[in-house]
Structures are given as structure tokens and as C-alpha cells.
Scaffold this active site. Structure first.
Site, mmCIF file in Angstrom:
data_model
loop_
_atom_site.group_PDB
_atom_site.id
_atom_site.type_symbol
_atom_site.label_atom_id
_atom_site.label_comp_id
_atom_site.label_asym_id
_atom_site.label_seq_id
_atom_site.Cartn_x
_atom_site.Cartn_y
_atom_site.Cartn_z
ATOM 1 N N LYS A 1 0.849 -1.182 0.000
ATOM 2 C CA LYS A 1 0.000 0.000 0.000
ATOM 3 C C LYS A 1 0.890 1.239 0.000
ATOM 4 O O LYS A 1 1.679 1.454 0.915
ATOM 5 C CB LYS A 1 -0.927 -0.028 1.222
ATOM 6 C CG LYS A 1 -2.077 0.992 1.160
ATOM 7 C CD LYS A 1 -1.656 2.311 1.761
ATOM 8 C CE LYS A 1 -2.787 3.320 1.743
ATOM 9 N NZ LYS A 1 -2.324 4.677 2.130
ATOM 10 N N GLU B 1 8.639 0.187 11.720
ATOM 11 C CA GLU B 1 9.760 1.134 11.724
ATOM 12 C C GLU B 1 9.128 2.508 11.865
ATOM 13 O O GLU B 1 8.495 3.005 10.938
ATOM 14 C CB GLU B 1 10.586 0.998 10.441
ATOM 15 C CG GLU B 1 11.979 1.613 10.547
ATOM 16 C CD GLU B 1 12.018 3.044 10.050
ATOM 17 O OE1 GLU B 1 11.969 3.960 10.911
ATOM 18 O OE2 GLU B 1 12.089 3.245 8.841
ATOM 19 N N CYS C 1 13.038 9.771 9.617
ATOM 20 C CA CYS C 1 12.739 9.267 10.961
ATOM 21 C C CYS C 1 13.967 9.304 11.857
ATOM 22 O O CYS C 1 13.844 9.383 13.082
ATOM 23 C CB CYS C 1 12.189 7.848 10.875
ATOM 24 S SG CYS C 1 13.181 6.743 9.862
ATOM 25 N N GLU D 1 8.426 14.472 17.815
ATOM 26 C CA GLU D 1 9.011 14.426 16.472
ATOM 27 C C GLU D 1 8.348 15.481 15.593
ATOM 28 O O GLU D 1 7.132 15.486 15.403
ATOM 29 C CB GLU D 1 8.816 13.039 15.854
ATOM 30 C CG GLU D 1 9.471 12.897 14.496
ATOM 31 C CD GLU D 1 9.339 11.499 13.923
ATOM 32 O OE1 GLU D 1 10.307 11.015 13.319
ATOM 33 O OE2 GLU D 1 8.263 10.891 14.088
#
Length: 503
Positions: free
Chosen positions: A198, A273, A307, A404
Site C-alpha cells: 500500500k 519502523e 525518521c 518528532e
């Protein structure tokens, strides 16, 4: 920001990329290119302008079910389970060759769709994806078990085998669309799984073009299925589908937790992840020119949409002002612009949503008393540009320190001369995340000692953002479960079976 208009083709695109952008875009299910079952499409936007690029299918639960059942059939019977590991490896290597042959096209599509500089996509995103497929092609013939001597004696022969886990749902993010597709597809296909991939709704173009290369390479129908759609209507039913044996997800920690909950229905395996708030730690004995340039690259690479971006900068109090000044000076000189401009060094954020998110953090930083040494504002009159930003005067508890941001924003803090390695590591580890870190020093002993103390899946010494197909990548704590790349990733996609025979 700009609203949707009639699709506009950028004149800087090469002929191949332009032809693809202007073609009809379809999902790839069971070896066929197909529209969404409901006939819906949605627009894809150029983040540099806010203008519509094209329309792609808006898949839903019906399309998910079609794709999963195709993958199930391909795994349970037909050509794929009967194919030798050597042949699987050859197909992956063929895919790598095809991708390499279309490097310029994929770099341009990635730049147009994601906003990143085409110069970076050409030397990083595409070559790293090629290398990943080639590396994983070699593992196809090297996934094996072992013989095990039993305490019960020599009357038994016991051994293990590694078998593919089955049908894998893979959901990838928008920050490195092509590379993340390669990270996911390569190991799963090498060991014999089938896949429903996806794509991120913000950046579907390179994944759809990759599906065409997968067909050209000769993968059997149903082995790889590629969907486009939104998270709630497409991603959620994929993660929850009872015929899926495993989910692999890369994205935010918030969504990762939803994926884990969705997997409980049939207790499918999950690897994640997720996010990060990675520290870059500069000791006073470091090569300052290299450390300052490295710290700047650690946060500003890919518009800070990494990330593992070095978003928390720690510098010894004796060099703190020098480091902050140096990183800020670099920030002020970075050439911002549209990704397809070959002179661009930093492009826009990926979407209006991400643009609003990052600006929300900048507002929070001001309200909570952070000092803006560089940036801190929008850039240009259109598109989703945020100037590279350096903040000081921050402390734990501030949103910009704890959460973040996923943009070109770094928060800088000093550490004292009397701070021992344990205290410094405690500062670096003061986060819910544990994805990566970098340590900058000439003292090799201190570097190794810090690497041991830092709770993160990757620690770089005198470098940051170094990746290789052979290196495992993943996080501690809320940065995820499992590892990508390297030999470790094969554990994500295989089950171990123990066989014991009484002789």
C-alpha cells in the site's frame, strides 16, 4: 495554500517521466493494472506549487480484498511456491537492472511527487533502491536452517528450516517512497512471500511506475500487488485482513500503534519502523568543521523528513556557541527551491498537512520561549516551504524537544564540562524514541563507550545518515519492532520450523 487545479506537467520533466505522469494511473492487482472497484480517484499534488499533478485510484476494502486474495492464491499454489530460490533471486536482480536503467525517470518522478531535490534522488534514493534489490537477490539462495545435536542422544536427527511467512501487507511512508518500497519488497520476495504493497497517498507515483517494472521483470501474477488509497479506507482493512499473515509498516508511532491493534484479529506478525528524535552529540575534541557540517546535514537532509534525523543537537558548553552559529550559518545559505531545479539543495515539505504540522511546532517553540537562531518561518509565496530552522534556549518538556517534528528544525542544547558519559547518555536517551544517534569526537574510546550507552538501533560515529543494504536498521523503545535491511530483515518474513526424526 494553493488549491487543486487542472493537472500541470512540469516542463523540466524528461520525456519518459512526462509520459508516465500524463498516462492513466491504475493499481496493480493479480498481474493486471486496474481502476478502483468503486471507480473513484483522488488528486496527487506537487508540494513545490500546491498544484495537481494527476489523479490515481482511490482503493477501498473491496480492492484490498481482491489484492489479498490474489496474493493468497499466488502463495498457496501456482508458479511462485514452486519457483527455485535461484529463480527468485534472478527476478529481483532483473528488477534492479530495470530500475537502474530508468534512474533519471524515477529521480524526476520522486522529486516531482515528494519535493526532494532531483539531484539527491538521482544519487541516493534510486541507487540505494537498486542496491537493495541486488543485495536481497543474493539472500534468496542463502536462507537456511541448521542441524541441532540433542541432549537426548544420537538416536535423533533434528534440524530447522526457514519458510516464508506467507502473505505480507506492506504499508510505506511518503518521505522515501521508492526506497521504502524496495526495503519492504526486496526481503519479502527473496524468501518467497507474496505481497500487497500500500503506497502513501501523498506520493504514489514511483510505486506505480515500479509496478510496471515488476510486471516487465516477469514476476508471476499475484506475487506483488500495489494499491493506492487512504489510510482509513485502504490501509486499515489491509492491516486487519484475516488472510494476511504479517504486516510491515513504516511511518509514525501513532499509526504504528493502530497497526499493532489491527493485527490482533488473527494474531498476524507485525514489524514497525516508526518515529525518532535522534540526538547528535558533539564533543569538544571533535573536528568542528566536519561536526558542524554533519549536524546540519543530519537535520536538513530530505527537508528533515527522516525518521532518524538529528533533530536534537547536543554540544559541549565550550563549543556550543560555535556549533550553533555554524549550523545556523549553513541553514541560512541552503538553496531552497523546487525539487526539479538542479540547483536546489532543500525542497518543500511533502504536503499542506505536513506544512501545517511543522508550522505548529514553530509556533509552539515561540510560545514556550525557544530562541530562533535561524529560520523559523515559511519560505516563498507558494508551495510547502519552511526555512531550515535552528532553536536554542530549549529544555525537556517543550514540545519541540520532546516530540518528532519531521521537518528541517533542530533544537540545540549544551552539556556541561563535568557531565560524565552516563549523565550525557541519560540526556540523549531522554526520549520515548530510540531510532538513531550520532557521536562526534576524536576520542575513539569515548565514541565506543557512548555507542554502548545510547539506547538506539543505530549509532553513527563522526557521520550521520549512512545507510547500506547490508546494515540492519530499526529502533528501540517506541521507534518500532524488528529491523529493516541486512540479514536481520529476513527474520521479519520467515518462520522457523524444527524437525526431529527418531532414527
Amino acid at each position: 495554500m494553493a488549491t487543486a487545479t487542472s493537472p500541470i506537467v512540469d516542463s523540466r520533466l524528461g520525456a519518459a517521466a512526462s509520459a508516465f505522469v500524463t498516462s492513466k494511473h491504475q493499481m496493480y492487482i493479480d498481474g493486471k493494472f486496474t481502476s478502483a472497484s468503486a471507480g473513484k480517484t483522488f488528486p496527487v499534488y506537487n508540494p513545490a506549487t500546491g498544484e495537481e499533478i494527476c489523479q490515481v485510484p482511490e482503493g477501498d476494502h473491496v480492492d484490498v480484498d481482491r489484492a489479498v486474495r490474489a496474493a493468497r492464491r499466488a502463495f498457496d499454489g501456482g508458479a511462485w511456491p514452486a519457483m527455485s530460490p535461484s529463480k527468485r533471486g534472478q527476478l529481483l536482480y532483473r528488477l534492479a537492472d530495470l530500475l537502474e536503467q530508468h534512474t533519471d525517470e524515477f529521480a524526476e518522478l520522486e522529486s516531482l511527487d515528494n519535493g526532494k531535490p532531483v539531484s539527491i534522488a538521482r544519487v541516493a534514493d534510486v541507487p540505494l533502491a537498486v542496491d537493495l534489490f541486488r543485495y536481497m537477490s543474493g539472500w534468496a539462495t542463502k536462507t537456511m536452517g541448521s542441524t541441532i545435536p540433542l541432549s537426548a542422544g544420537n538416536d535423533f536427527l533434528s534440524y530447522t528450516v526457514r519458510e516464508p511467512i506467507g502473505v505480507v501487507a506492506q504499508i510505506i511512508p511518503w518521505n522515501f517512497p521508492l526506497l521504502m518500497a524496495a526495503w519492504k519488497l526486496g526481503p519479502a520476495l527473496a524468501v518467497g512471500c507474496t505481497v500487497v504493497l500500500k503506497l502513501a497517498e501523498q506520493t504514489p507515483l514511483t510505486g506505480l511506475r515500479l509496478a510496471q517494472l515488476i510486471e516487465e521483470a516477469g514476476f508471476p501474477a499475484g506475487v506483488v500487488n500495489v494499491l493506492t488509497g487512504f489510510g482509513e479506507a485502504c490501509g486499515a482493512p489491509l492491516a486487519a485482513h484475516d488472510l494476511v499473515d504479517k504486516v510491515a509498516f513504516t511511518g509514525s508511532t501513532e499509526v504504528g500503534k493502530l497497526i499493532a491493534k489491527a493485527a490482533t484479529g488473527n494474531l498476524k506478525k507485525v514489524t514497525l519502523e516508526l518515529g525518532g528524535k535522534s540526538p547528535a552529540i558533539i564533543f569538544p575534541d571533535a573536528d568542528m568543521d566536519a561536526a558542524i557540517a554533519g549536524a546540519a546535514s543530519a537535520i536538513f537532509f530530505n527537508q528533515g523528513q527522516c525518521c532518524c534525523a538529528g533533530s536534537r543537537l547536543f554540544a559541549h558548553e565550550s563549543v556550543f556557541d560555535q556549533v550553533v552559529s555554524g549550523v545556523s550559518d549553513i541553514a541560512g545559505k541552503i538553496k531552497m527551491g523546487e525539487g526539479l531545479d538542479p540547483s536546489t539543495e532543500l525542497g518543500p515539505l511533502v504536503s499542506d498537512e505536513q506544512f501545517a504540522r511543522v508550522n505548529g511546532f514553530l509556533k509552539s517553540g515561540r510560545e514556550q520561549g525557544a530562541k530562533f537562531v535561524a529560520g523559523g518561518k515559511e519560505h516563498g509565496g507558494r508551495g510547502y516551504f519552511v526555512a531550515p530552522t535552528v532553536m536554542s534556549g530549549v529544555k525537556p518538556g517543550m514540545k519541540v524537544v520532546d516530540e518528532e517534528i519531521f521537518g528541517p528544525v533542530v533544537v540545540a542544547q549544551s552539556f556541561a564540562s563535568d557531565a560524565d558519559l552516563d549523565r550525557l547518555a541519560a540526556q540523549a536517551n531522554d526520549s520515548i524514541y530510540g531510532l538513531a544517534a550520532s557521536v562526534w569526537t576524536r576520542d575513539i574510546s569515548a565514541a565506543h563507550k557512548m555507542a554502548r550507552r545510547i539506547k538506539a538501533g543505530t549509532v553513527w560515529v563522526n557521520c550521520h545518515n549512512v545507510f547500506d543494504a547490508a546494515l540492519p536498521f530499526g529502533g528501540y523503545k517506541q521507534s518500532g519492532w524488528g529491523r529493516e535491511m541486512g540479514a536481520e530483515v529476513l527474520n521479519n518474513y520467515t518462520e522457523v520450523k524444527a524437525v526431529t526424526v527418531k532414527l
